[in-house]
Design a protein around this motif. Structure first.
Motif, short mmCIF file in Angstrom:
data_model
loop_
_atom_site.label_atom_id
_atom_site.label_comp_id
_atom_site.label_asym_id
_atom_site.label_seq_id
_atom_site.Cartn_x
_atom_site.Cartn_y
_atom_site.Cartn_z
N LYS A 157 0.84 -1.20 0.00
CA LYS A 157 0.00 0.00 0.00
C LYS A 157 0.87 1.24 0.00
O LYS A 157 1.92 1.29 0.65
CB LYS A 157 -0.93 0.01 1.22
CG LYS A 157 -1.91 1.18 1.25
CD LYS A 157 -2.84 1.09 2.44
CE LYS A 157 -3.83 2.24 2.46
NZ LYS A 157 -4.74 2.17 3.63
N THR A 868 -12.78 -0.96 -6.21
CA THR A 868 -12.18 -2.29 -6.08
C THR A 868 -12.49 -3.16 -7.29
O THR A 868 -12.53 -4.38 -7.21
CB THR A 868 -12.69 -2.98 -4.79
OG1 THR A 868 -14.14 -3.02 -4.82
CG2 THR A 868 -12.23 -2.24 -3.55
N ASN A 872 -7.61 -7.71 -6.87
CA ASN A 872 -6.58 -7.55 -5.84
C ASN A 872 -6.14 -6.10 -5.63
O ASN A 872 -5.20 -5.84 -4.88
CB ASN A 872 -5.33 -8.39 -6.15
CG ASN A 872 -5.62 -9.87 -6.21
OD1 ASN A 872 -6.53 -10.35 -5.53
ND2 ASN A 872 -4.87 -10.60 -7.03
N VAL A 873 -6.79 -5.16 -6.31
CA VAL A 873 -6.38 -3.76 -6.23
C VAL A 873 -7.48 -2.91 -5.61
O VAL A 873 -8.66 -3.12 -5.89
CB VAL A 873 -6.03 -3.21 -7.63
CG1 VAL A 873 -5.76 -1.71 -7.58
CG2 VAL A 873 -4.82 -3.94 -8.21
N LYS A 874 -7.08 -1.97 -4.78
CA LYS A 874 -8.01 -0.97 -4.25
C LYS A 874 -7.42 0.41 -4.48
O LYS A 874 -6.29 0.69 -4.10
CB LYS A 874 -8.26 -1.18 -2.75
CG LYS A 874 -9.26 -0.20 -2.16
CD LYS A 874 -9.55 -0.51 -0.70
CE LYS A 874 -10.59 0.45 -0.13
NZ LYS A 874 -10.90 0.15 1.29
N ALA A 909 -3.29 3.60 -3.02
CA ALA A 909 -3.44 2.41 -3.84
C ALA A 909 -2.87 1.23 -3.08
O ALA A 909 -1.82 1.32 -2.44
CB ALA A 909 -2.71 2.58 -5.17
N SER A 910 -3.58 0.11 -3.15
CA SER A 910 -3.09 -1.10 -2.50
C SER A 910 -3.26 -2.29 -3.43
O SER A 910 -4.19 -2.33 -4.25
CB SER A 910 -3.83 -1.34 -1.18
OG SER A 910 -5.19 -1.62 -1.40
N TYR A 911 -2.35 -3.24 -3.28
CA TYR A 911 -2.42 -4.49 -4.04
C TYR A 911 -2.28 -5.62 -3.04
O TYR A 911 -1.32 -5.66 -2.27
CB TYR A 911 -1.31 -4.56 -5.08
CG TYR A 911 -1.33 -5.85 -5.88
CD1 TYR A 911 -2.26 -6.04 -6.90
CD2 TYR A 911 -0.44 -6.88 -5.59
CE1 TYR A 911 -2.30 -7.23 -7.63
CE2 TYR A 911 -0.46 -8.07 -6.31
CZ TYR A 911 -1.40 -8.24 -7.32
OH TYR A 911 -1.44 -9.41 -8.03
#
Length: 914
Positions: A157, A868, A872-874, A909-911
């Protein structure tokens, strides 16, 4: 608290806002924030998360703390305005070591910067005293940061926040979370979370374009951005009415109005800090045999905070006619009065036949030579076990935690500086030898180190079946061994450095406690909760703290609740331990005997049509020396101190009129007595005429007073004189004397509704109405006025108004979530206890009187969006202060350079993959 002592932490963790869940919670009011709530805020620090709750105030902030603070580089919270040490902060239900540096050289508090925000699973905020459950410090409330217990997979993140129209405001955050193992299949789960955080500081020069015009009209700030006469070439201060530029001043540095040689110092004036932090959290969940559940937890953190500081000035920016005093802690005596030396006859920079005051900037002390930084580290290692013995549950934990911090900066050596000027070894306008500069401006440090080892255990279960339900009890004990050392460098303790105050303490303490709780079903719908705890240290008598709670299910959708509790804060090692004591300085002091005269003289200069900028600036300085004065003090520990104690009462209700719609309202009242501290400066000054001789020392300031009077007479007639000398030093030992009482109402409302194709809607209201807050004035032997709604409230609590509320709406539609939060803060007056008619006393112009009398904070709105739709990404967007509302007009405090308050944009951003 049906099962509690052992279960007090778990019961807090499972509490919520629905009526069914409230049926099983403690009788006090609890606010819960889950991971989804946290991520919607876009907050990247534990402090910013907690500040989103109306009942939680900011105790300190590492991003904006003053460089002169005793505990820079740390952040804390304050509930009910009772101080950061009266709000207990727990991590997974247990304490962490206090920050290495004690605030005000007295307060040992929990540093929230030590916790990685990404590792927080949820937060529980108990808005009720809980010393009967947790022991010392839980007077105003308890904040429990509950970390992730397990995690499998990897999550990356990053986030970035910037301010619209101000490029120097930047925050960056990056984290990695990785975990593996299945407790059922592999017998364990382990995760590690590592987080990095960086913010940029800024100078007043960088923020100057944002400062509104009204700021200049406020008392003492008409010359806030004026250039300084302490310039590289310098000026000769022959008298307050005769200042001349030194030869060789560059043409672009000469003020066309008064012909003085000046320097723009705003680029050297730091307002916000450069802050770099890292935090690590790890937990290994495993089983011992078939019945014991174990968690081994590691938390660690480090931070470095740097301030923007200016090159030193001649006389450290003071005058040679002024005097200062400070304290030699080693020999136990006052140092001074001290005055900075004038340039002697024959000095290369003195063209006169008499000694002269030279106002110059020592530019060779810039470029990194002068600095101010703080480094800190903190850690906790803990093994927690839970299991069963027959029909009873038990839990136990043991651990070790430590925290250390070092603050380093430079200061003026009274001997080294004087010798360099008198002996003519320092050459102005040149790059002098580093060894000489070191002798004039040596490094001083303050180092703090806290260590705690602990073990605790609790057993709980049902012991009898009563007609209305089971009787459950819990019994437990905990033991802590604490050591704390904090010391200023020897050059401070010896009194070598001009106007610098320090401390030295090094001691240890052992604290043990036994406690019990019971939940007694009186009738089917009435439950009594009782708790009792006894705490004892090796330096004090035992203290017993009770708590009672009632919960009555009046109807299926209405719960009535009430609590009555004792509370206490045990004296800490600084307050009772060995050492040389501490000396410090109180700032922004209103000298009741000198400020009125200073204000009258300043007004003559400020209102004179022909007054020069330099003269206005000088008059402001003279005025602020009396109305925003600094008062040195010396304090020594007291082994005979008693604990602070409190009595708190809450009465409230939880109502669910329809499914998924809940309203709560709780009244709170806290009365605290035997407060540990020194008498407030306001109290001391109000009682000055009745103080014991030697308690408040005033020093002869005739020379500087005459300069101010002469300056005023230059522009008008005056017969004003100062009735007494300026403030020098106050001897103010730790005592049990203060009392405080606070009352108000907490309220919440929430609803969750399905809107078909539009998605799921959540609405929440969170607020507090601060009804009454009073501190006891020892000198008057009575409580002072209500501070809520006044400048005192703003200064001490950060929020001046009585009513403060947040309204949030969240709409989740498939892979998109939109959220809006509206923040309301009530109006407040600029009057205070020490200045009950501030605007009139300061002779504010009639056209500005309305703006001065009432501060009206803006209503602001924040927006957040998350997506979302990518596997797997936000992706998240945050816009705070959407409509870019400007700061409130604060006639007394002025515009806040540290918190510009403009619209900010945040991106995250997060993965994550499992």
């Amino acid at each position: 608290m049906a099962q509690q002592a052992a279960e007090s932490i778990q019961r807090v963790e499972i509490t919520g806002s629905s009526i069914k869940r409230t049926n099983t919670e403690a009788a006090g009011s609890v606010t819960t924030m889950n991971r989804a709530d946290i991520e919607r805020l876009g907050a990247t620090t534990a402090l910013d998360i907690l500040k989103s709750v109306a009942a939680v105030g900011e105790g300190s902030n590492s991003a904006t703390a003053s460089s002169g603070s005793f505990a820079p580089g740390s952040s804390s919270v304050d509930m009910r305005a009772l101080g950061k040490v009266s709000t207990l902060v727990l991590v997974n239900g247990r304490r962490i070591a206090p920050y290495g540096l004690a605030e005000s050289a007295q307060e040992n508090f929990t540093n929230l910067d030590a916790i990685a925000a990404e590792s927080i699973e949820r937060i529980e905020i108990l808005k009720d005293g809980a010393s009967a459950i947790y022991g010392s410090d839980a007077i105003a409330g308890v904040v429990n940061l509950i970390l992730r217990k397990e995690y499998t997979g990897v999550k990356l993140k990053t986030s970035y926040t910037a301010m619209d129209g101000f490029d120097d405001y930047r925050k960056r955050n990056a984290s990695i979370l990785a975990g593996w193992g299945d407790i059922d299949k592999n017998g364990f789960n382990t995760y590690v979370a590592l987080e990095g955080y960086k913010t940029d500081g800024w100078s007043r020069g960088e923020v100057r374009s944002l400062v509104p015009a009204w700021h200049r009209l406020t008392p003492g700030r008409s010359t806030w951005d004026a250039k300084s006469t302490f310039s590289p070439t310098g000026n000769y201060f022959l008298s307050s009415t005769n200042i001349v530029a030194a030869p060789g001043c560059p043409a672009d540095a000469i003020d066309p109005t008064d012909k003085l040689c000046k320097l723009d110092v705003l680029p050297y004036t730091g307002d916000a800090t450069f802050n770099d932090r890292w935090a690590l959290t790890s937990n290994t969940h495993f089983r011992i045999g078939s019945s014991i559940d174990a968690n081994f937890e590691i938390t660690a953190a480090g931070a470095k905070t740097d301030y923007i500081v200016a090159p030193f000035s001649a006389s450290n920016g003071s005058t040679t006619s002024s005097t200062s005093v400070w304290y030699n802690a080693i020999e136990g005596k006052m140092v001074g009065p001290f005055s900075y030396p004038k340039l002697p006859v024959g000095h290369p920079s003195n063209p006169y036949s008499t000694p002269v005051e030279y106002r110059a900037r020592l530019m060779d002390t810039g470029n990194g030579f002068n600095f101010n930084s703080t480094d800190s580290k903190q850690s906790r290692f803990m093994l927690a076990l839970t299991g069963q013995i027959g029909d009873y549950d038990w839990k136990s934990a043991a651990g070790y935690m430590s925290s250390n911090a070092t603050k380093a900066t430079r200061a003026v050596s009274a001997k080294g500086y004087t010798n360099a000027i008198v002996n003519k070894t320092y050459k102005f306008g040149q790059t002098n030898d580093t060894e000489l500069l070191e002798s004039m401006f040596p490094v001083r440090t303050t180092k703090g180190d806290a260590k705690i080892a602990f073990i605790d255990g609790t057993i709980t279960g049902e012991v009898a079946q009563l007609p209305a339900g089971p009787l459950s009890i819990a019994v437990g004990a905990d033991l802590r061994r604490m050591s704390y050392a904090m010391a200023s460098s020897d050059n401070v303790l010896r009194g070598d450095l001009v106007g610098i105050f320090g401390l030295q303490v090094d001691d240890s303490m052992t604290q043990g406690a036994v406690f019990t709780e019971a939940t007694i079903p009186v009738f089917k719908k009435l439950e009594l909760n009782a708790a009792l705890r006894a705490d004892k240290t090796n330096t004090s008598d035992a203290h017993v703290t009770p708590k009672l709670g009632l919960r009555f299910n009046a109807t299926d959708n209405l719960l009535l609740r009430a609590t009555a509790a004792g509370g206490f804060r045990a004296p800490n090692i600084i307050e009772t331990g060995n050492g040389l004591g501490r000396s410090s300085v109180s700032n922004n002091v209103n000298d009741l005997k000198r400020c009125p005269t200073a204000t009258a003289l300043n007004n003559i200069v400020q209102n004179a049509p022909g007054a020069t900028t330099a003269d206005k600036q000088l008059a402001n300085t003279y005025r602020n020396n009396e109305c925003l004065a600094s008062l040195p003090s010396f304090v020594k520990s007291n082994p005979d101190l008693k604990p602070e104690t409190s009595k708190s009462l809450t009465v409230g209700m939880v109502w669910e009129p329809i499914k998924n719609t809940v309203f709560t309202l709780d009244f709170f009242s806290i009365e605290r007595k035997d407060e540990i501290g020194t008498r407030t400066v306001v109290d001391v000054l109000k009682a000055e005429d009745s103080l014991k001789p030697g308690t408040l020392v005033r020093i002869d300031s005739t020379a500087q007073d005459n300069e101010f009077i002469a300056l005023a007479k230059k522009y008008g007639n005056t017969t004003a004189t100062f009735p007494v000398g300026k403030l020098g030093l106050v001897y103010n030992p730790y005592v049990n004397s203060g009392k405080t009482r606070a009352k108000g109402f907490d309220f919440e409302a929430s609803t969750r509704q399905k809107l078909g194709a539009l998605g799921d809607l959540t609405l929440k209201l969170d607020g507090v109405y601060n009804w009454n807050f009073q501190s006891f004035n020892v000198g008057d032997n009575t409580y002072g006025p209500n501070q809520y709604g006044t400048y005192d409230s703003f200064l001490n609590m950060g929020v001046g108004g009585r009513l403060n509320a947040n309204v949030m709406a969240v709409l989740k539609t498939g892979v998109m979530t939109n959220g809006v939060t509206v923040h309301y803060a009530g109006n407040y007056s600029n009057n205070s206890e020490d200045s009950p008619t501030y605007c009139v006393t300061q002779k504010v112009a009639a056209e500005n009187m309305a703006a001065c009398e009432t501060v009206k904070p803006p209503v602001t709105m924040d927006y957040n969006f998350s997506y979302t739709g990518i596997k797997n990404v936000k992706l998240s967007l945050y816009v705070n202060n959407v409509f870019n509302k400007e700061q409130a007009v604060k006639w007394r405090y002025g515009w806040d350079y540290q918190n510009p308050g403009l619209r900010t944009y945040g991106f995250a951003a997060s993965y994550e993959f499992k």
